[in-house]
Design an enzyme around this catalytic site. Structure first.
Site, PDB file in Angstrom:
ATOM      1  N   HIS A 122       0.714  -1.288  -0.026  1.00 39.30           N
ATOM      2  CA  HIS A 122       0.044   0.073   0.134  1.00 39.30           C
ATOM      3  C   HIS A 122       0.869   1.335  -0.220  1.00 39.30           C
ATOM      4  CE1 HIS A 122      -3.617  -2.585   2.141  1.00 39.30           C
ATOM      5  NE2 HIS A 122      -3.287  -2.669   0.629  1.00 39.30           N
ATOM      6  N   CYS A 155       5.429  20.553  -4.970  1.00 39.47           N
ATOM      7  CA  CYS A 155       6.652  20.261  -5.560  1.00 39.47           C
ATOM      8  C   CYS A 155       7.643  21.098  -5.800  1.00 39.47           C
ATOM      9  CB  CYS A 155       6.378  19.177  -6.615  1.00 39.47           C
ATOM     10  SG  CYS A 155       7.883  18.577  -7.596  1.00 39.47           S
ATOM     11  N   SER A 196      -2.868  -9.155  10.649  1.00 39.23           N
ATOM     12  CA  SER A 196      -3.834  -9.075   9.510  1.00 39.23           C
ATOM     13  C   SER A 196      -5.060  -9.786   9.685  1.00 39.23           C
ATOM     14  CB  SER A 196      -3.074  -9.321   8.182  1.00 39.23           C
ATOM     15  OG  SER A 196      -3.865  -9.323   7.015  1.00 39.23           O
ATOM     16  N   SER A 197      -6.007  -9.373   9.580  1.00 37.16           N
ATOM     17  CA  SER A 197      -7.262 -10.079   9.408  1.00 37.16           C
ATOM     18  C   SER A 197      -7.384 -10.950   8.116  1.00 37.16           C
ATOM     19  CB  SER A 197      -8.478  -9.259   9.724  1.00 37.16           C
ATOM     20  OG  SER A 197      -8.673  -8.391   8.219  1.00 37.16           O
TER      21      SER A 197
HETATM   22 ZN    ZN Z   1       6.682  17.741  -9.423  1.00 34.84          ZN
END
Ligand code: ZN
Length: 252
Positions: A122, A155, A196-197
């Site tokens: 993730h 950024c 974890s389930s």
């Molecule tokens: Zn950027």
């Protein structure tokens, strides 16, 4: 020998007699480090946070809301330290008893504990990704800018909006860690599921793939999982405490 120590010994025997052990970890490994589980009643993050904040749609509409929430929650994350379970996995890898960790967590605690082969299904909350140029930046920097009034943080290279590099609702999983996790699971002879389930797709497919390829399975979780019946060992103890006992036996 009490039950805890007996299970710790069995855990260690299974690990030491395997040659291609793999661990998969979920939120339950980090709760003892002070990172709240998303779903636990009472303490679960979802009860405090509107889910749209961590959905791609919600973020695109109003990215500053995410950072507003995070200014409060981020200090907690920054304070979190690995617990004995993270250290046990790092030690097992270091001594060549573990080929890698597949994790559903985004907290970076495995890396803090010293693990090298960590596949983050993730993504990670330690980084941000620029939505315009895809460059990765550190979350610390982004949070500092948000705290200083630049919300959402932008950024430095192209002034695009910085999104946490964790998978939000409505996003697909990053390809590379998933491919690597599939490969590890197919090749495993011991699959250790921790905290974890094993209910959330597609991560719940991995123990299944390992079992079908002939792997044994160990489940450490405080609630039942669909894989308990097929496991060599099911442990419901506190994961950190249990890991301390395993570590003692390992070092003895
Ligand atoms: Zn950027």
């Amino acid at each position: 020998m009490d039950d805890l120590k007996e299970k710790a010994k069995l855990f260690l025997d299974l690990v030491l007699s395997s040659s291609r052990a793999v661990a998969m970890t979920g939120a339950g490994i980090s709760t003892e480090s002070g990172i709240p589980d998303y779903r636990s009643p009472g303490t679960g993050l979802w009860e405090k946070m509107d889910q749209s904040v961590v959905s791609l749609d919600g973020f695109m509409k109003e990215p500053s809301r995410y950072y507003d929430y995070s200014l409060e929650l981020y200090p907690l994350r920054k304070q979190a330290k690995p617990n004995p379970a993270h250290y046990l996995l790092a030690e097992l890898e270091d001594r060549n008893f573990l080929r890698g960790i597949i994790t559903q967590n985004v907290d970076g605690l495995h890396q803090d504990a010293g693990s090298g082969q960590v596949h983050e299904l993730h993504g990670s909350l330690r980084q941000t990704v620029c939505l315009n140029c895809s460059a990765l930046h550190s979350m610390d920097e982004a949070m500092q800018r948000a705290a200083g009034g630049q919300n959402p943080p932008l950024c430095e290279d192209c002034a695009g909006v910085l999104k946490p590099n964790a998978v939000f609702f409505g996003e697909t999983l990053p390809t590379m860690p998933w491919e690597q996790s599939l490969e590890l699971s197919r090749g495993a002879d011991l699959f250790i599921a921790i905290g974890s389930s094993l209910l959330v797709s597609p991560a719940n497919a991995l123990p299944d793939i390992a079992i079908r390829a002939g792997s044994k399975i160990i489940v450490l979780n405080n609630t039942p999982t669909p894989f308990d019946g097929e496991s060599e060992l099911v442990v419901r103890e506190k994961i950190g405490e249990f890991s301390s006992v395993v570590m003692e036996l390992f070092k003895a």
